[in-house]
Design an enzyme around this catalytic site. Structure first.
Site, PDB file in Angstrom:
ATOM      1  N   LYS A 174       3.694   1.663 -14.912  1.00 35.19           N
ATOM      2  CA  LYS A 174       4.075   2.865 -15.193  1.00 35.19           C
ATOM      3  C   LYS A 174       4.901   3.479 -16.263  1.00 35.19           C
ATOM      4  O   LYS A 174       4.904   4.675 -16.446  1.00 35.19           O
ATOM      5  CB  LYS A 174       5.114   3.047 -13.852  1.00 35.19           C
ATOM      6  CG  LYS A 174       4.435   3.174 -12.622  1.00 35.19           C
ATOM      7  CD  LYS A 174       5.716   3.658 -11.266  1.00 35.19           C
ATOM      8  CE  LYS A 174       5.042   3.940 -10.025  1.00 35.19           C
ATOM      9  NZ  LYS A 174       4.644   2.588  -9.620  1.00 35.19           N
ATOM     10  N   GLU A 180      10.522  12.657  -9.556  1.00 34.09           N
ATOM     11  CA  GLU A 180      11.022  12.096  -8.423  1.00 34.09           C
ATOM     12  C   GLU A 180      10.551  10.602  -8.168  1.00 34.09           C
ATOM     13  O   GLU A 180       9.814  10.246  -8.810  1.00 34.09           O
ATOM     14  CB  GLU A 180      10.037  13.013  -7.291  1.00 34.09           C
ATOM     15  CG  GLU A 180       8.709  12.398  -7.123  1.00 34.09           C
ATOM     16  CD  GLU A 180       7.647  12.347  -8.211  1.00 34.09           C
ATOM     17  OE1 GLU A 180       8.188  13.166  -9.224  1.00 34.09           O
ATOM     18  OE2 GLU A 180       7.031  11.387  -8.521  1.00 34.09           O
ATOM     19  N   SER A 207      -1.154  -4.762 -11.850  1.00 31.32           N
ATOM     20  CA  SER A 207      -0.393  -3.627 -12.153  1.00 31.32           C
ATOM     21  C   SER A 207       1.136  -3.722 -12.314  1.00 31.32           C
ATOM     22  O   SER A 207       1.752  -2.923 -13.138  1.00 31.32           O
ATOM     23  CB  SER A 207      -0.741  -2.378 -11.148  1.00 31.32           C
ATOM     24  OG  SER A 207      -0.142  -3.088  -9.994  1.00 31.32           O
TER      25      SER A 207
HETATM   26  C1  LIG Z   1       3.712   2.536  -8.337  1.00 29.37           C
HETATM   27  C2  LIG Z   1       2.841   1.261  -8.440  1.00 29.37           C
HETATM   28  C3  LIG Z   1       1.567   1.182  -8.162  1.00 29.37           C
HETATM   29  C4  LIG Z   1       0.569   2.472  -7.374  1.00 29.37           C
HETATM   30  O1  LIG Z   1       0.700   3.437  -7.990  1.00 29.37           O
HETATM   31  P1  LIG Z   1      -0.703   4.005  -8.721  1.00 29.37           P
HETATM   32  O2  LIG Z   1      -0.505   5.224  -9.189  1.00 29.37           O
HETATM   33  O3  LIG Z   1      -1.775   4.017  -7.550  1.00 29.37           O
HETATM   34  O4  LIG Z   1      -0.954   2.820  -9.743  1.00 29.37           O
HETATM   35  C5  LIG Z   1       0.657   0.057  -8.104  1.00 29.37           C
HETATM   36  N1  LIG Z   1       1.555  -1.138  -8.674  1.00 29.37           N
HETATM   37  C6  LIG Z   1       2.565  -1.127  -9.209  1.00 29.37           C
HETATM   38  C7  LIG Z   1       3.002  -2.410  -9.559  1.00 29.37           C
HETATM   39  C8  LIG Z   1       3.429   0.173  -9.007  1.00 29.37           C
HETATM   40  O5  LIG Z   1       4.808  -0.032  -9.339  1.00 29.37           O
END
Ligand SMILES: *Cc1c(COP(=O)(O)O)cnc(C)c1O
Length: 388
Positions: free
Chosen positions: A90, A112, A372
């Protein structure tokens, strides 16, 4: 509808900007500035500076040798967004948008947040770039459940505003942030956290997150001498997935696979509809309202999905599959045990699917899984789930 593919802000029939006129004007100005600065050498230099010196990019593409051996099949590589400063993807987007806000002369950032992850990324970006006040809207119920994240944002210098309207959830926080933007657009920049919302947000968020596949493509070619057979990423709003897919979309030999929670399968079971100012495949209840969802991974708990994913799905360029919370929980434990990497519960959905997929593919094939985020934030929740 099909000939709208090339229209700005549309991906086939999906996307667009379904907002009141005054908000549309604000978004048009944002769009013009984004188009100008994204190609500005000074802007690019500044973005790259923060990516390298602050976030710690480029992050590795780690060969998960133990997991590959245990599963038996294609080689599994992990793109390590979990190693970024703040522990997830993010921050790439938060830094990109903050730098744009600064160029546009904003003195206030608003955002938000649901569980708090995007709020923390935004507050972090505000702290490092400086010169801008940071206000985070959060549903009152969410502030109570995520008290530590509220404190984290406050430590980083942000003001957290609990929203007591509606159900006191994410949707109510979004509404409040949009009202604030319309009232204060001259000074204020709305920093959106995923590849959703009205144009130009999905395009802008993809742009900043594309650094993931820009790096992974170079890395896999160095390591394997060829493209991967598949790229796998979890999809909530779809920002890490679209960033992980971006540089492979034109490489038709590469399968693109988005993994949704079986408890919130927007693409797998959704129908086209307008929610939150844009058109996408979404889950509606019998009254045509966005359906309440529940996933064990807070970041995947969203009834819609980015418009480009809706387009990639309906044109069959990408595949979307589901994984249950239980399967994700098992993958969370497996990756921890065999690789020494505790993944976020969101990312665990992608891991769970990659394990199934690797078995079906050849040993010569490589799969890239976008990791992610790291799972430290989820350890307490998993502890409680395993106790009960
Ligand atoms: C917020 C988040 C997501 C989901 O958000 P996307 O916009 O679909 O990427 C996925 N993995 C992590 C670690 C997150 O913090």
């Amino acid at each position: 509808m099909e000939n709208r593919t090339m229209e700005r802000g549309y991906f086939g029939e999906f996307g667009g900007s379904f907002v009141p006129e005054d908000l549309k004007n604000v978004l048009n100005v944002l769009d013009e500035n984004f188009e100008t600065y994204k190609n500005d050498p000074e802007f690019i230099k500044e973005f790259n500076y923060y990516m390298k010196e602050y976030i710690g990019r480029e992050n590795p593409l780690t060969y998960a040798e133990n997991l590959t051996r245990q599963v038996g099949g294609a080689k599994i590589y992990l793109k390590r967004e979990d190693l970024n400063h703040t522990g997830a993807h993010k921050i790439n987007n938060a830094i990109g948008q903050i730098l744009l806000a600064k160029r546009m002369g904003a003195t206030r950032i608003i955002a938000e947040t649901g569980a708090g992850q995007h709020g923390v990324a935004t507050a972090t970006a505000c702290a490092i770039v400086g010169g801008m006040e940071c206000t985070i809207y959060m549903g009152k119920l969410d502030t109570e459940r995520q008290a530590l994240n509220v404190f984290r944002m406050e430590l980083l210098g942000a003001k957290v505003v609990p929203v007591d309207k509606g159900q006191g959830r994410l949707k109510d926080a979004v509404d409040e942030a949009l009202n604030d933007l319309v009232a204060n657009y001259k000074t204020t920049f709305y920093l959106l956290g995923s590849a959703v919302g009205p144009h130009p947000f999905p395009t802008m968020v993809k742009h900043f997150q594309s650094i993931i596949s820009e790096e992974s493509k170079k890395q896999i070619l160095e390591k394997e001498g060829k493209l991967p057979r598949a790229v796998v990423a979890c999809a909530g709003g779809g920002s890490n997935a679209i960033g992980a897919f971006a540089h492979y979309i034109d490489e038709k030999s590469v399968r693109l696979i988005g993994v949704e929670p079986a408890e919130a399968p927007s693409l797998t079971e959704g129908t086209p509809a307008v929610i939150h100012g844009f058109k996408c495949l979404t889950l509606l209840d019998e009254n045509g309202e966005p359906q309440p969802t529940y996933s064990i991974a807070a970041g995947l708990d969203y009834p819609g999905i980015g418009p480009e994913h809706s387009y990639l799905k309906t044109t069959n360029r990408a595949e979307y599959v589901t994984v249950t919370g239980q399967e994700a929980l098992e993958a969370f434990q497996t990756l921890s045990k065999v690789e020494g990497i505790i993944p976020a519960l969101e990312s665990s959905h992608a891991i769970a699917y990659a394990i199934k997929l690797a078995k079906e593919l050849d040993q010569d094939d490589a799969i890239i899984v976008n990791l992610s985020g790291r799972g430290d934030k989820d350890v307490e929740q998993v502890y409680k789930m395993l106790q009960s």
